[in-house]
Design a protein around this motif. Sequence first.
Motif, PDB file in Angstrom:
ATOM      1  N   GLU A 214      24.946   4.472  13.130  1.00 51.19           N
ATOM      2  CA  GLU A 214      24.110   4.757  11.964  1.00 51.19           C
ATOM      3  C   GLU A 214      24.947   5.252  10.793  1.00 51.19           C
ATOM      4  OE1 GLU A 214      20.924   7.368  12.867  1.00 51.19           O
ATOM      5  OE2 GLU A 214      20.035   6.073  14.400  1.00 51.19           O
ATOM      6  N   GLU A 215      25.928   6.084  11.088  1.00 48.13           N
ATOM      7  CA  GLU A 215      26.798   6.593  10.016  1.00 48.13           C
ATOM      8  C   GLU A 215      27.601   5.457   9.375  1.00 48.13           C
ATOM      9  OE1 GLU A 215      26.431   8.008  12.929  1.00 48.13           O
ATOM     10  OE2 GLU A 215      25.584   9.975  12.414  1.00 48.13           O
ATOM     11  N   ILE A 216      28.043   4.515  10.203  1.00 49.20           N
ATOM     12  CA  ILE A 216      28.796   3.375   9.675  1.00 49.20           C
ATOM     13  C   ILE A 216      27.913   2.540   8.747  1.00 49.20           C
ATOM     14  CG2 ILE A 216      29.875   1.177  10.301  1.00 49.20           C
ATOM     15  CD1 ILE A 216      30.961   2.540  12.809  1.00 49.20           C
ATOM     16  N   THR A 253      30.610  13.334   9.471  1.00 41.93           N
ATOM     17  CA  THR A 253      29.850  13.171  10.717  1.00 41.93           C
ATOM     18  C   THR A 253      30.582  12.255  11.683  1.00 41.93           C
ATOM     19  OG1 THR A 253      27.771  13.467   9.506  1.00 41.93           O
ATOM     20  CG2 THR A 253      27.625  12.528  11.694  1.00 41.93           C
ATOM     21  N   ILE A 254      31.136  11.157  11.166  1.00 45.21           N
ATOM     22  CA  ILE A 254      31.910  10.255  12.028  1.00 45.21           C
ATOM     23  C   ILE A 254      33.085  11.001  12.662  1.00 45.21           C
ATOM     24  CG2 ILE A 254      33.412   8.216  12.044  1.00 45.21           C
ATOM     25  CD1 ILE A 254      31.620   7.029   9.855  1.00 45.21           C
ATOM     26  N   GLY A 255      33.780  11.783  11.840  1.00 42.43           N
ATOM     27  CA  GLY A 255      34.923  12.535  12.349  1.00 42.43           C
ATOM     28  C   GLY A 255      34.532  13.561  13.398  1.00 42.43           C
ATOM     29  N   HIS A 262      42.924   7.294  17.181  1.00 44.96           N
ATOM     30  CA  HIS A 262      43.033   6.203  16.208  1.00 44.96           C
ATOM     31  C   HIS A 262      41.846   6.220  15.230  1.00 44.96           C
ATOM     32  CE1 HIS A 262      46.462   4.619  18.315  1.00 44.96           C
ATOM     33  NE2 HIS A 262      45.782   4.597  19.463  1.00 44.96           N
ATOM     34  N   ILE A 263      40.661   6.496  15.741  1.00 42.75           N
ATOM     35  CA  ILE A 263      39.494   6.584  14.840  1.00 42.75           C
ATOM     36  C   ILE A 263      39.652   7.762  13.888  1.00 42.75           C
ATOM     37  CG2 ILE A 263      37.039   7.142  14.763  1.00 42.75           C
ATOM     38  CD1 ILE A 263      36.593   5.359  17.128  1.00 42.75           C
ATOM     39  N   ASN A 264      40.119   8.895  14.403  1.00 44.75           N
ATOM     40  CA  ASN A 264      40.293  10.070  13.551  1.00 44.75           C
ATOM     41  C   ASN A 264      41.352   9.841  12.485  1.00 44.75           C
ATOM     42  OD1 ASN A 264      38.297  11.563  14.780  1.00 44.75           O
ATOM     43  ND2 ASN A 264      39.695  12.535  16.254  1.00 44.75           N
ATOM     44  N   GLU A 265      42.375   9.061  12.800  1.00 42.71           N
ATOM     45  CA  GLU A 265      43.383   8.723  11.785  1.00 42.71           C
ATOM     46  C   GLU A 265      42.748   7.926  10.649  1.00 42.71           C
ATOM     47  OE1 GLU A 265      46.429   6.688  13.876  1.00 42.71           O
ATOM     48  OE2 GLU A 265      47.494   8.527  14.472  1.00 42.71           O
ATOM     49  N   GLY A 269      42.174   8.849   6.661  1.00 42.54           N
ATOM     50  CA  GLY A 269      42.493   7.921   5.571  1.00 42.54           C
ATOM     51  C   GLY A 269      41.330   7.748   4.612  1.00 42.54           C
ATOM     52  N   ILE A 270      40.119   7.671   5.156  1.00 41.30           N
ATOM     53  CA  ILE A 270      38.929   7.536   4.305  1.00 41.30           C
ATOM     54  C   ILE A 270      38.747   8.790   3.463  1.00 41.30           C
ATOM     55  CG2 ILE A 270      36.405   7.409   4.345  1.00 41.30           C
ATOM     56  CD1 ILE A 270      36.632   5.564   6.758  1.00 41.30           C
ATOM     57  N   LYS A 271      38.924   9.965   4.061  1.00 45.04           N
ATOM     58  CA  LYS A 271      38.755  11.224   3.330  1.00 45.04           C
ATOM     59  C   LYS A 271      39.742  11.343   2.175  1.00 45.04           C
ATOM     60  CE  LYS A 271      36.756  14.115   6.978  1.00 45.04           C
ATOM     61  NZ  LYS A 271      36.919  15.339   7.798  1.00 45.04           N
ATOM     62  N   VAL A 272      40.974  10.907   2.416  1.00 41.72           N
ATOM     63  CA  VAL A 272      41.989  10.957   1.356  1.00 41.72           C
ATOM     64  C   VAL A 272      41.559  10.099   0.170  1.00 41.72           C
ATOM     65  CG1 VAL A 272      44.345  10.282   0.747  1.00 41.72           C
ATOM     66  CG2 VAL A 272      43.914  11.505   2.885  1.00 41.72           C
TER      67      VAL A 272
END
Length: 285
Positions: A214-216, A253-255, A262-265, A269-272
Motif C-alpha cells: 500500500e505504501e508503494i 513507513t516503508i523503512g 538492500h531495501i533499507n539502502e 536513497g529515496i530520503k536523500v
Amino acid sequence: MTGFAKIEKEFPEGRIVSEARSLNSRYLEMNIRLPRADYASEQKLRDLVKRHVKRGKVDVTIKWEKSSDEIAIPRVNENVVRQYVAMAKDLKENYGLTGDLTIENVLALKDVFAYEENNNLPEDVLMAACSDLIAALNEERAREGEHIRNDLLGRLDTITSNLSGIEAGWPGVIKAHEERLRSRIAEITQSLAVDETRVLQEVAIYMERIDISEEIVRLTGHLDNFRGTLASLEAMGRKLDFIIQEMVRETNTIGSKSNDLHINERVIGIKVEIEKMREQVQNVE
C-alpha cells in the motif's frame, strides 16, 4: 525564485531607472521604494506585483531623474518670514532700536525663499515602467525555474528507480523469511518433517506485519502527482511542499516495516532525494 531585472527608460520629462530583485521566501513579501512618498501609487504598484508574483521576497526601487534644464519653482517660506518680523519687533521693543523692515530687507534675508522641484512621477509612466520591470523579472525567474524543474524531474526519476527496486525485492524478503522459518522449525524439532500449516500461518503473519504494497502504491501516486503539478502553469510551490510531506510519510513507513538491508539502502536513497527536493521546492512559486 531568485531573479534580478533593471530597466531604464527615457521620457521628455526625464529618465526612470527601475530595479527589481526577488529572493526565496515561503510567502510574498514586498519592499517598495519610490522617488517620493505617494501612497496611492505605491498601493497600485503593490497590487501589480501581487498579480504577477505569488511567492518570494520582492524589492522594487524606482528612481526618477528629471531633465537637467527644468527650473525649480520658488515659493515664499512663510514661517521664516514670520519669525524675522517677530524678531524685528522684539529688537525694537526690548532694545529701543528704530527703523522698519522693507521688502528689500526681507528679500536679502536668508531662507526667505524655498525652491521646490516638482518631483512627482506621472502615475501612468510609473505603472508602465513597473509593468515592464516585473515582466523582465519574471523572465529571469522563469529561466531559473526551468533549471529547478529539470533538477526535480531528475530526482523523481531516481526515487522511482529506487521504489521499483524495493517493489521487485520485497517478494524475495518474504521468501527468505520463509526459508529461515523452515530451517528454525526443523532445527527445533530435530526433524525434517515440517508442519506446513504452521509455516504458512507464520509467513502470513509476517507478510501482514511488513506488507509495504500500500505504501508503494501511495508513494507512486505522490510521484505522479508531483510530476503533474510541475507541468501545471499555476503557482505550485505550496502544493509541492505538501506532496513532499506525504512522500516523506510513506517512505518512513516503508523503512520502519522493512528489516532488509538492500531495501533499507534504497529507502535511504529515496530520503536523500526527497530532502534535496524539499530544499529546491522552497525556491518554487
